[in-house]
Design a protein around this motif. Structure first.
Motif, PDB file in Angstrom:
ATOM      1  N   THR A 271       7.604  15.083  -2.853  1.00  0.00           N
ATOM      2  CA  THR A 271       6.943  14.217  -3.821  1.00  0.00           C
ATOM      3  C   THR A 271       7.970  13.205  -4.312  1.00  0.00           C
ATOM      4  O   THR A 271       9.156  13.492  -4.373  1.00  0.00           O
ATOM      5  CB  THR A 271       6.419  15.012  -5.021  1.00  0.00           C
ATOM      6  OG1 THR A 271       7.507  15.727  -5.576  1.00  0.00           O
ATOM      7  CG2 THR A 271       5.342  15.977  -4.593  1.00  0.00           C
ATOM      8  N   GLY A 272       7.475  12.040  -4.656  1.00  0.00           N
ATOM      9  CA  GLY A 272       8.384  11.016  -5.145  1.00  0.00           C
ATOM     10  C   GLY A 272       8.411   9.826  -4.204  1.00  0.00           C
ATOM     11  O   GLY A 272       7.846   9.865  -3.111  1.00  0.00           O
ATOM     12  N   ILE A 273       9.079   8.784  -4.681  1.00  0.00           N
ATOM     13  CA  ILE A 273       9.123   7.543  -3.921  1.00  0.00           C
ATOM     14  C   ILE A 273      10.545   7.336  -3.423  1.00  0.00           C
ATOM     15  O   ILE A 273      11.485   7.331  -4.212  1.00  0.00           O
ATOM     16  CB  ILE A 273       8.684   6.365  -4.809  1.00  0.00           C
ATOM     17  CG1 ILE A 273       7.269   6.645  -5.330  1.00  0.00           C
ATOM     18  CG2 ILE A 273       8.748   5.048  -4.048  1.00  0.00           C
ATOM     19  CD1 ILE A 273       6.686   5.575  -6.198  1.00  0.00           C
ATOM     20  N   VAL A 274      10.689   7.226  -2.120  1.00  0.00           N
ATOM     21  CA  VAL A 274      12.012   6.984  -1.537  1.00  0.00           C
ATOM     22  C   VAL A 274      12.048   5.522  -1.114  1.00  0.00           C
ATOM     23  O   VAL A 274      11.222   5.084  -0.308  1.00  0.00           O
ATOM     24  CB  VAL A 274      12.249   7.910  -0.324  1.00  0.00           C
ATOM     25  CG1 VAL A 274      13.582   7.587   0.334  1.00  0.00           C
ATOM     26  CG2 VAL A 274      12.215   9.371  -0.760  1.00  0.00           C
ATOM     27  N   GLU A 518      -1.959  11.277   1.565  1.00  0.00           N
ATOM     28  CA  GLU A 518      -0.955  12.170   0.970  1.00  0.00           C
ATOM     29  C   GLU A 518       0.452  11.609   1.137  1.00  0.00           C
ATOM     30  O   GLU A 518       1.341  11.923   0.371  1.00  0.00           O
ATOM     31  CB  GLU A 518      -1.030  13.568   1.606  1.00  0.00           C
ATOM     32  CG  GLU A 518      -2.332  14.295   1.304  1.00  0.00           C
ATOM     33  CD  GLU A 518      -2.543  14.542  -0.185  1.00  0.00           C
ATOM     34  OE1 GLU A 518      -1.552  14.603  -0.926  1.00  0.00           O
ATOM     35  OE2 GLU A 518      -3.714  14.652  -0.602  1.00  0.00           O
ATOM     36  N   HIS A 519       0.638  10.806   2.186  1.00  0.00           N
ATOM     37  CA  HIS A 519       1.949  10.170   2.344  1.00  0.00           C
ATOM     38  C   HIS A 519       1.760   8.757   2.895  1.00  0.00           C
ATOM     39  O   HIS A 519       0.920   8.525   3.767  1.00  0.00           O
ATOM     40  CB  HIS A 519       2.867  10.960   3.286  1.00  0.00           C
ATOM     41  CG  HIS A 519       4.235  10.336   3.406  1.00  0.00           C
ATOM     42  ND1 HIS A 519       5.205  10.468   2.440  1.00  0.00           N
ATOM     43  CD2 HIS A 519       4.782   9.536   4.360  1.00  0.00           C
ATOM     44  CE1 HIS A 519       6.281   9.795   2.800  1.00  0.00           C
ATOM     45  NE2 HIS A 519       6.047   9.208   3.958  1.00  0.00           N
ATOM     46  N   SER A 534       1.421  -2.596  -4.983  1.00  0.00           N
ATOM     47  CA  SER A 534       0.703  -1.910  -6.050  1.00  0.00           C
ATOM     48  C   SER A 534      -0.611  -1.328  -5.532  1.00  0.00           C
ATOM     49  O   SER A 534      -0.957  -0.178  -5.819  1.00  0.00           O
ATOM     50  CB  SER A 534       0.462  -2.909  -7.179  1.00  0.00           C
ATOM     51  OG  SER A 534      -0.069  -2.270  -8.267  1.00  0.00           O
ATOM     52  N   VAL A 535      -1.335  -2.108  -4.736  1.00  0.00           N
ATOM     53  CA  VAL A 535      -2.585  -1.599  -4.151  1.00  0.00           C
ATOM     54  C   VAL A 535      -2.279  -0.348  -3.318  1.00  0.00           C
ATOM     55  O   VAL A 535      -2.932   0.689  -3.446  1.00  0.00           O
ATOM     56  CB  VAL A 535      -3.257  -2.677  -3.257  1.00  0.00           C
ATOM     57  CG1 VAL A 535      -4.408  -2.076  -2.461  1.00  0.00           C
ATOM     58  CG2 VAL A 535      -3.743  -3.840  -4.101  1.00  0.00           C
ATOM     59  N   LEU A 536      -1.255  -0.457  -2.488  1.00  0.00           N
ATOM     60  CA  LEU A 536      -0.931   0.661  -1.591  1.00  0.00           C
ATOM     61  C   LEU A 536      -0.537   1.911  -2.372  1.00  0.00           C
ATOM     62  O   LEU A 536      -0.941   3.024  -2.043  1.00  0.00           O
ATOM     63  CB  LEU A 536       0.212   0.254  -0.658  1.00  0.00           C
ATOM     64  CG  LEU A 536      -0.175  -0.670   0.489  1.00  0.00           C
ATOM     65  CD1 LEU A 536       1.066  -1.173   1.219  1.00  0.00           C
ATOM     66  CD2 LEU A 536      -1.111   0.046   1.470  1.00  0.00           C
ATOM     67  N   MET A 537       0.273   1.694  -3.412  1.00  0.00           N
ATOM     68  CA  MET A 537       0.718   2.874  -4.165  1.00  0.00           C
ATOM     69  C   MET A 537      -0.449   3.612  -4.793  1.00  0.00           C
ATOM     70  O   MET A 537      -0.380   4.817  -5.023  1.00  0.00           O
ATOM     71  CB  MET A 537       1.679   2.438  -5.255  1.00  0.00           C
ATOM     72  CG  MET A 537       3.057   2.208  -4.687  1.00  0.00           C
ATOM     73  SD  MET A 537       4.161   1.642  -5.936  1.00  0.00           S
ATOM     74  CE  MET A 537       3.625   2.606  -7.300  1.00  0.00           C
ATOM     75  N   HIS A 538      -1.517   2.870  -5.060  1.00  0.00           N
ATOM     76  CA  HIS A 538      -2.667   3.520  -5.701  1.00  0.00           C
ATOM     77  C   HIS A 538      -3.671   4.076  -4.705  1.00  0.00           C
ATOM     78  O   HIS A 538      -4.767   4.464  -5.094  1.00  0.00           O
ATOM     79  CB  HIS A 538      -3.324   2.546  -6.695  1.00  0.00           C
ATOM     80  CG  HIS A 538      -2.443   2.320  -7.893  1.00  0.00           C
ATOM     81  ND1 HIS A 538      -1.475   1.343  -7.923  1.00  0.00           N
ATOM     82  CD2 HIS A 538      -2.335   2.986  -9.057  1.00  0.00           C
ATOM     83  CE1 HIS A 538      -0.826   1.404  -9.080  1.00  0.00           C
ATOM     84  NE2 HIS A 538      -1.337   2.383  -9.785  1.00  0.00           N
ATOM     85  N   GLN A 542      -1.720  11.893  -6.127  1.00  0.00           N
ATOM     86  CA  GLN A 542      -0.673  12.426  -7.001  1.00  0.00           C
ATOM     87  C   GLN A 542      -0.383  13.870  -6.603  1.00  0.00           C
ATOM     88  O   GLN A 542      -1.313  14.566  -6.224  1.00  0.00           O
ATOM     89  CB  GLN A 542      -1.136  12.384  -8.460  1.00  0.00           C
ATOM     90  CG  GLN A 542      -1.387  10.994  -8.991  1.00  0.00           C
ATOM     91  CD  GLN A 542      -0.108  10.240  -9.315  1.00  0.00           C
ATOM     92  OE1 GLN A 542       0.987  10.775  -9.140  1.00  0.00           O
ATOM     93  NE2 GLN A 542      -0.234   9.007  -9.765  1.00  0.00           N
ATOM     94  N   PRO A 543       0.797  14.384  -6.723  1.00  0.00           N
ATOM     95  CA  PRO A 543       2.021  13.650  -6.992  1.00  0.00           C
ATOM     96  C   PRO A 543       2.388  12.828  -5.759  1.00  0.00           C
ATOM     97  O   PRO A 543       2.358  13.321  -4.648  1.00  0.00           O
ATOM     98  CB  PRO A 543       3.052  14.760  -7.234  1.00  0.00           C
ATOM     99  CG  PRO A 543       2.511  15.961  -6.525  1.00  0.00           C
ATOM    100  CD  PRO A 543       1.026  15.833  -6.501  1.00  0.00           C
TER     101      PRO A 543
END
Ligand code: ATP
Length: 752
Positions: A271-274, A518-519, A534-538, A542-543
């Protein structure tokens, strides 16, 4: 044999043809040959793998259960993980069988470990797990965390501490070797003591120290670094490096070569953003795809292929990585360019919005729509209208909102004034606003369901001039909005509409289900605007689990709103996310990297990359005309193709017309395997490809020629710098620069 057999010293080594090696090197080769013989003998005793019926994994699970029953404690986690993986895969639709060990290439890494109070043992690293304690064979999947951590993180001679299942283990790495086994033959061994290769005659020899440090780029293929003396003469194209190159030039699967830093990024928590910032050829794409393989293996059912999305910069890059994903056990993953993905989701979300896409959007409008200030305005306005309830909550309301925000003059001007961007002065903002104020209402009028309502609300519309009104009404007085030429969308509207939808209505939809992955792996992220990201991140559940990779030195869309990583992450509300730098340039030689850095001038990262390989110097060939340059190139390419039929050569121009001129000349000169690539249809096989720099982003070639590097084609501006940098860094081994007029001022003085 029993479970402890791998703890015993290896069988007496078979004498190999190691006459030219010193004693230590010969011992290493003999150990590795003996080990491989043992593994081969064991694999030969196994029944041939039966393809498991697609919906039935029982056999594999039973076999794994048997392996666990007789396994040593430390082997159990790997086997359990494999069981979970089989179970997870079985759960997917379109499931694929977990591959058995390939006897032709059963493993690529060898660790010999010593743990306190235990006999020494050998662990082999491969692409799938197979442990047979009785036979004394222990092959562990490279993605299996504790063992792979030891392999990738620790050097020979160092102590390690890891957790195997529930047990903390301490030990020493007695040996750490990377091996190349092809067609069941051991061909190469890399160890701290040296790199040893087996020649055609079967005799082993040691590569010299310089060549031995030149690992990289060609996956399991053996690079003929020690053949360099063959070529590399000034004025000759080709260094001999492509002599033994792979036929298939897709991105290779190189689990054996990953360096500790790359592995660290690949094995980051799920989980998290690399966020990876790495120069050209530093392995960003490689890390992104291997991270997905790692997650799919370790993340159980969460990271199945249908739950992962790869967003790439171009159709070429999609084709480039297409072969590696199935090879990494990830068949069926969606790989899309952002533009295609956004367009298709927008069409599904607003199916009745049949507006054609504008082909000639002015650059000020692109800048306006992709500017972080616009994203901020969308976010603020969405919050306000949701709070005060002044918004229709249906999909049509999203369209109204989009039109309203883009054409609300006061708010727009205030937002851009506050942003105070010197690269986007207010007169340009106003021009862009006018474009939107002109077009957005026409787009709204395309919606027949809402036309009446629109007219009632016309008090809110931007005012049309009388002439425009007439045009909108049609000369015959009828409503001609259906053929209003201004009712078009710009490419950038896809993201704005999708972001508006997310802000007002929540998750995007796939049919009736939320569109959630999921990824997400975004490659070439530097060419996306903050609103795209921003669109992609949404669309990530979660997480969140996301890999963003990019290189600010390779920015091509100067209007896209992306300036640098830090600023973009702040704009996305990700101020706490670290940017992970990569420093080793694996693809290109030191000479190529020096040139590529020089053309960046003030745009270059203050910390230069480390390029471990050295090769032929970059050459500048100057000609009075394109004709003379093309004739020279034809003469240089013909012998190259004869000498190195497996070589790939890219001949790159800035503009398509320039590529056409050279292609025609080379075609007339009957250069074999010559291809003019017009629209990303790369072959990924040996030959000569003539195309524009923009098309080859993300790809790699053995040799590159940059055409018409003239002052008129590459003046001293940022875009020219980025383009030359991208073109140059496609070259793995050698780069030529050709000018056919006054040379570009960006060429470094030392080149002549
Ligand atoms: N650790 C490594 N050892 C050897 N070769 C490597 C290593 N990592 C990556 N490579 C090779 O380097 C080349 C470049 O890798 P990749 O395409 O992933 O880089 P990139 O950072 O995405 O490049 P670009 O920004 O130019 O698109 C590939 O041939 C890849 O196989």
């Amino acid at each position: 044999m029993n479970a402890n057999d791998l703890q015993a010293p290896l069988d007496p080594p078979q004498p190999g043809n190691t006459a030219s090696l010193d004693e230590d090197a010969a011992k290493i080769v003999q150990e590795e040959e003996a080990l491989l013989s043992r593994v081969k003998a064991h694999l030969a005793t196994l029944p041939p793998p039966k393809p498991a019926p697609k919906s039935d994994y029982d056999e594999q699970l039973l076999s794994l259960r048997d392996q666990i029953a007789s396994a040593r404690l430390e082997d159990v986690p790997a086997l359990v993980q494999q069981m979970e993986r089989v179970t997870g895969i079985a759960a997917q639709r379109n499931a694929h069988v977990v591959e058995p060990v390939d006897p032709k290439s059963p493993y690529f890494g060898h660790l010999r470990l010593r743990e306190k109070g235990r006999p020494d043992r050998d662990v082999l690293i491969g692409k799938t797990t197979h442990v047979d304690a009785k036979a004394g064979v222990r092959i562990v999947d490279w993605r299996h965390a504790p063992v792979s951590q030891i392999y990738y993180r620790y050097e020979e001679g160092t102590d390690y501490e890891e957790t195997f299942g529930e047990r903390d283990v301490e030990g020493t790495i007695l040996a750490r070797r990377t091996v190349t086994i092809d067609e069941s033959e051991l061909l190469r061994i890399s160890a701290p003591q040296g790199t040893f290769v087996r020649g055609m005659s079967g005799a082993w020899r040691s590569l010299d120290v310089r060549a031995a440090s030149l690992a990289g780029g060609q996956g399991v293929a053996i690079r003929p670094e020690d053949m360099r003396e063959m070529a590399g003469r000034a004025g000759a194209l080709g260094t001999g490096a492509a002599f033994h190159a792979r036929e298939d030039r897709h991105l290779p699967e190189i689990a054996a070569l990953l360096d500790p830093r790359q592995f660290e990024l690949i094995s980051k928590p799920d989980t998290g953003i690399v966020v990876i910032q790495g120069g050209a050829g530093s392995g960003k794409t490689t890390i992104g795809v291997h991270r997905m393989a790692f997650l799919a293996y370790n993340g159980g059912r969460r990271f199945t292929a249908d739950k992962m999305l790869v967003v790439v910069g171009s159709p070429a890059l999609r084709a480039y990585i297409s072969e590696v994903l199935p090879a990494l056990g990830l068949p069926g993953i969606a790989v899309e360019t952002y533009a295609e993905w956004a367009r298709s989701v927008r069409i599904k979300t607003f199916p009745w919005l049949e507006a054609p896409v504008e082909e000639n959007t002015p650059s000020v409008v692109t800048r306006y729509k992709t500017h972080p200030a616009m994203l901020g305005l969308f976010e603020r306005r969405a919050k306000e209208v949701l709070e005060d309830g002044t918004i229709r909550r249906d999909v049509r309301g999203v369209l109204y909102f989009w039109a309203d925000v883009l054409s609300d003059k006061d708010r727009v001007l205030a937002a851009f004034e506050a942003a105070n961007d010197p690269e986007f002065p207010m007169d340009q903002v106003k021009r862009a606003w006018r474009w939107c104020a002109d077009r957005c209402p026409a787009v709204l009028d395309l919606d027949p369901g809402d036309r009446t309502e629109r007219k009632a609300a016309s008090a809110d519309e931007p005012e049309y001039s009388e002439e425009e009104h007439k045009r909108r009404q049609g000369v015959d007085g009828q409503d001609a909005s259906d053929r209003d030429e201004r009712a078009t969308l710009d490419v950038e509207d896809d993201s704005l509409l999708l972001r508006a939808y997310q802000l007002l209505r929540g998750e995007l939809k796939k049919g009736k289900q939320p569109l959630l992955y999921e990824h997400l792996f975004v490659d070439e992220a530097q060419d996306l605007a903050p609103v795209d990201l921003s669109v992609l991140m949404h669309v990530v559940n979660q997480p969140r689990s996301i890999t963003l990779a990019g290189d600010t030195a390779q920015r091509l869309f100067m209007d896209s709103g992306f300036r640098d990583w830090r600023q973009t992450l702040d704009e996305l509300g990700l101020s706490r996310v670290e940017v992970e730098p990569l420093r080793i340039a694996y693809r290109s030689t030191r000479e190529v990297m020096e040139f590529a850095r020089a053309v960046l001038g003030p745009l270059a990262d203050p910390t230069p990359p480390v390029a471990p390989r050295s090769g032929a110097p970059v050459e500048h060939h100057h000609f009075p005309s394109q004709g003379a340059a093309a004739a020279f190139l034809a003469d240089a390419i013909r012998p190259l193709i004869q000498r190195e039929p497996r070589a790939t050569l890219a001949i790159l121009s800035r503009h398509p017309e320039q590529a056409d001129v050279y292609y025609e000349a080379l075609r007339m000169a009957e250069i074999p395997h010559l291809r003019r690539i017009r629209s990303y249809e790369f072959a990924f096989r040996p030959g000569v490809e003539v195309t524009e720099i923009r098309q080859v982003k993300g790809l790699e070639y053995d040799y590159v020629v940059l055409l018409d590097v003239n002052a008129a084609t590459y003046p001293a501006d940022d875009e020219s710098r980025h383009l030359l940098h991208i073109g140059a860094t496609r070259a793995a081994h050698q780069l030529w620069v050709v000018s056919s007029g006054a040379p570009s001022p960006l060429l470094p003085a030392w080149l002549d």
